[in-house]
Design a protein around this motif. Structure first.
Motif, PDB file in Angstrom:
ATOM      1  N   GLY A 104       0.807  -1.218   0.000  1.00  0.00           N
ATOM      2  CA  GLY A 104       0.000   0.000   0.000  1.00  0.00           C
ATOM      3  C   GLY A 104       0.834   1.259   0.000  1.00  0.00           C
ATOM      4  O   GLY A 104       2.060   1.224   0.076  1.00  0.00           O
ATOM      5  N   ILE A 105       0.163   2.399  -0.120  1.00  0.00           N
ATOM      6  CA  ILE A 105       0.798   3.713   0.014  1.00  0.00           C
ATOM      7  C   ILE A 105       0.602   4.132   1.466  1.00  0.00           C
ATOM      8  O   ILE A 105      -0.515   4.422   1.894  1.00  0.00           O
ATOM      9  CB  ILE A 105       0.152   4.736  -0.937  1.00  0.00           C
ATOM     10  CG1 ILE A 105       0.272   4.277  -2.392  1.00  0.00           C
ATOM     11  CG2 ILE A 105       0.801   6.112  -0.757  1.00  0.00           C
ATOM     12  CD1 ILE A 105      -0.528   5.123  -3.371  1.00  0.00           C
ATOM     13  N   VAL A 106       1.672   4.150   2.237  1.00  0.00           N
ATOM     14  CA  VAL A 106       1.575   4.411   3.677  1.00  0.00           C
ATOM     15  C   VAL A 106       1.796   5.902   3.960  1.00  0.00           C
ATOM     16  O   VAL A 106       2.814   6.475   3.563  1.00  0.00           O
ATOM     17  CB  VAL A 106       2.596   3.570   4.468  1.00  0.00           C
ATOM     18  CG1 VAL A 106       2.476   3.869   5.968  1.00  0.00           C
ATOM     19  CG2 VAL A 106       2.382   2.079   4.199  1.00  0.00           C
ATOM     20  N   ILE A 107       0.828   6.497   4.635  1.00  0.00           N
ATOM     21  CA  ILE A 107       0.885   7.908   5.000  1.00  0.00           C
ATOM     22  C   ILE A 107       0.973   8.018   6.518  1.00  0.00           C
ATOM     23  O   ILE A 107       0.109   7.510   7.234  1.00  0.00           O
ATOM     24  CB  ILE A 107      -0.381   8.664   4.527  1.00  0.00           C
ATOM     25  CG1 ILE A 107      -0.626   8.465   3.022  1.00  0.00           C
ATOM     26  CG2 ILE A 107      -0.288  10.145   4.882  1.00  0.00           C
ATOM     27  CD1 ILE A 107       0.378   9.107   2.118  1.00  0.00           C
ATOM     28  N   TYR A 108       2.009   8.678   7.006  1.00  0.00           N
ATOM     29  CA  TYR A 108       2.121   8.931   8.445  1.00  0.00           C
ATOM     30  C   TYR A 108       1.513  10.290   8.748  1.00  0.00           C
ATOM     31  O   TYR A 108       1.968  11.319   8.253  1.00  0.00           O
ATOM     32  CB  TYR A 108       3.591   8.887   8.874  1.00  0.00           C
ATOM     33  CG  TYR A 108       3.878   9.463  10.253  1.00  0.00           C
ATOM     34  CD1 TYR A 108       3.004   9.250  11.323  1.00  0.00           C
ATOM     35  CD2 TYR A 108       5.024  10.210  10.481  1.00  0.00           C
ATOM     36  CE1 TYR A 108       3.268   9.780  12.575  1.00  0.00           C
ATOM     37  CE2 TYR A 108       5.311  10.735  11.734  1.00  0.00           C
ATOM     38  CZ  TYR A 108       4.419  10.525  12.775  1.00  0.00           C
ATOM     39  OH  TYR A 108       4.669  11.057  14.019  1.00  0.00           O
ATOM     40  N   LEU A 109       0.452  10.304   9.558  1.00  0.00           N
ATOM     41  CA  LEU A 109      -0.170  11.549   9.996  1.00  0.00           C
ATOM     42  C   LEU A 109       0.550  12.025  11.256  1.00  0.00           C
ATOM     43  O   LEU A 109       0.449  11.403  12.308  1.00  0.00           O
ATOM     44  CB  LEU A 109      -1.650  11.335  10.291  1.00  0.00           C
ATOM     45  CG  LEU A 109      -2.576  11.226   9.075  1.00  0.00           C
ATOM     46  CD1 LEU A 109      -4.014  10.994   9.547  1.00  0.00           C
ATOM     47  CD2 LEU A 109      -2.505  12.477   8.220  1.00  0.00           C
ATOM     48  N   GLU A 110       1.272  13.099  11.123  1.00  0.00           N
ATOM     49  CA  GLU A 110       2.073  13.622  12.223  1.00  0.00           C
ATOM     50  C   GLU A 110       1.281  14.694  12.977  1.00  0.00           C
ATOM     51  O   GLU A 110       0.878  15.700  12.399  1.00  0.00           O
ATOM     52  CB  GLU A 110       3.369  14.210  11.677  1.00  0.00           C
ATOM     53  CG  GLU A 110       4.369  14.619  12.726  1.00  0.00           C
ATOM     54  CD  GLU A 110       5.677  15.072  12.103  1.00  0.00           C
ATOM     55  OE1 GLU A 110       6.733  14.523  12.466  1.00  0.00           O
ATOM     56  OE2 GLU A 110       5.634  15.978  11.239  1.00  0.00           O
ATOM     57  N   LYS A 111       1.068  14.461  14.263  1.00  0.00           N
ATOM     58  CA  LYS A 111       0.331  15.408  15.098  1.00  0.00           C
ATOM     59  C   LYS A 111       1.042  15.558  16.441  1.00  0.00           C
ATOM     60  O   LYS A 111       1.573  14.581  16.975  1.00  0.00           O
ATOM     61  CB  LYS A 111      -1.110  14.944  15.311  1.00  0.00           C
ATOM     62  CG  LYS A 111      -2.048  16.030  15.823  1.00  0.00           C
ATOM     63  CD  LYS A 111      -3.500  15.576  15.761  1.00  0.00           C
ATOM     64  CE  LYS A 111      -4.450  16.714  16.089  1.00  0.00           C
ATOM     65  NZ  LYS A 111      -4.455  17.758  15.035  1.00  0.00           N
ATOM     66  N   ASP A 112       1.069  16.767  16.967  1.00  0.00           N
ATOM     67  CA  ASP A 112       1.727  17.063  18.224  1.00  0.00           C
ATOM     68  C   ASP A 112       1.169  16.205  19.363  1.00  0.00           C
ATOM     69  O   ASP A 112      -0.044  15.959  19.427  1.00  0.00           O
ATOM     70  CB  ASP A 112       1.529  18.556  18.544  1.00  0.00           C
ATOM     71  CG  ASP A 112       2.147  18.951  19.862  1.00  0.00           C
ATOM     72  OD1 ASP A 112       3.383  19.028  19.932  1.00  0.00           O
ATOM     73  OD2 ASP A 112       1.382  19.156  20.837  1.00  0.00           O
ATOM     74  N   PHE A 113       2.051  15.755  20.249  1.00  0.00           N
ATOM     75  CA  PHE A 113       1.624  14.884  21.343  1.00  0.00           C
ATOM     76  C   PHE A 113       0.549  15.521  22.212  1.00  0.00           C
ATOM     77  O   PHE A 113      -0.421  14.854  22.609  1.00  0.00           O
ATOM     78  CB  PHE A 113       2.819  14.494  22.227  1.00  0.00           C
ATOM     79  CG  PHE A 113       2.394  13.783  23.487  1.00  0.00           C
ATOM     80  CD1 PHE A 113       1.995  12.450  23.447  1.00  0.00           C
ATOM     81  CD2 PHE A 113       2.349  14.458  24.711  1.00  0.00           C
ATOM     82  CE1 PHE A 113       1.566  11.795  24.599  1.00  0.00           C
ATOM     83  CE2 PHE A 113       1.927  13.810  25.866  1.00  0.00           C
ATOM     84  CZ  PHE A 113       1.536  12.486  25.809  1.00  0.00           C
ATOM     85  N   GLU A 114       0.716  16.789  22.556  1.00  0.00           N
ATOM     86  CA  GLU A 114      -0.245  17.442  23.452  1.00  0.00           C
ATOM     87  C   GLU A 114      -1.654  17.431  22.858  1.00  0.00           C
ATOM     88  O   GLU A 114      -2.638  17.269  23.579  1.00  0.00           O
ATOM     89  CB  GLU A 114       0.192  18.874  23.763  1.00  0.00           C
ATOM     90  CG  GLU A 114       1.431  18.974  24.638  1.00  0.00           C
ATOM     91  CD  GLU A 114       1.213  18.412  26.043  1.00  0.00           C
ATOM     92  OE1 GLU A 114       0.059  18.370  26.514  1.00  0.00           O
ATOM     93  OE2 GLU A 114       2.215  18.007  26.682  1.00  0.00           O
TER      94      GLU A 114
END
Length: 222
Positions: A104-114
């Protein structure tokens, strides 16, 4: 719609990221935008095994849950025209990351921990959350970042609106499609993704390498 309905196959778009990073929130409208089915691996787990996730943990602990989750990862690999929201831990295990990144095409959704934590604090039924302090969750977040990036084809920052994140991912998927169509045109035949992909997968290429190869080749046709 990115892939026409008569396209023989299209790789699943696999969203990964920490718990409450927006995978489902973004995945549903993304699927509508692409004309794909939406699949949540946690929902698929519950449906497939007729148990809630807390019940799975209670029955056999985390190792039992992860074994069931791996079976779902294998099922996802055979899907086409799907946007897949994965559980926060699925791609932190090599056996899942390796097969999903290959198919598949893997997308990492990056979001701040807080921001993730502010949402998690409202959810009382997550086994991995209710047994950990905020600092323990922060450590888990930091440990998982490298694993998400290891298997991701692209990193998308989820730091704005849902529409903005969806638009960024559509651009990524469109890049693969444009390259694939260029090859179809030069070959003067309908594009068969499955056949074309499998020829290169026989050489051990992942979808990431496959997409890069397609885009490089399409540039030579201009």
């Amino acid at each position: 719609m990115i892939y026409e309905k008569n396209t023989p196959a299209a790789p699943p778009v696999i969203l990964c990221g920490f718990m409450s990073s927006g995978k489902t929130t973004i995945g549903r409208p993304l699927a509508r935008r692409l004309g794909y089915e939406f699949v949540d691996t946690d929902e698929l787990l519950v449906e497939s095994y007729q148990m809630t996730i807390p019940e799975m943990f209670k029955k056999g602990g985390e190792s039992y849950f992860r074994d069931l989750e791996h079976e779902i990862a294998k099922k996802v690999c055979s899907m086409s025209r799907a946007v897949v929201s994965t559980g926060g831990g699925m791609l932190t295990f090599a056996r899942n990351g390796e097969i999903l990144s290959k198919q598949g095409i893997v997308i990492y959704l990056e979001k701040d921990f807080e921001e993730c934590y502010s949402r998690l604090a409202l959810e009382k039924d997550r086994p991995l959350v209710k047994s950990r302090t905020k600092e323990e969750l922060r450590q888990m977040y930091e440990e998982r970042i490298g694993l998400y990036k290891k298997y991701a084809d692209h990193i998308i920052k989820n730091d704005g609106t849902v529409d903005e994140a969806v638009g960024r991912i559509v651009e990524v998927v469109t890049g693969y499609v444009d390259a694939e169509r260029s090859i179809a045109l030069i070959n003067k035949e309908p594009f068969d993704y499955t056949k074309w992909r499998d020829e290169y997968l026989d050489e051990g290429l992942s979808v990431r390498e496959l997409g890069q190869k397609a885009m490089m080749y399409s540039k030579t046709l201009n």
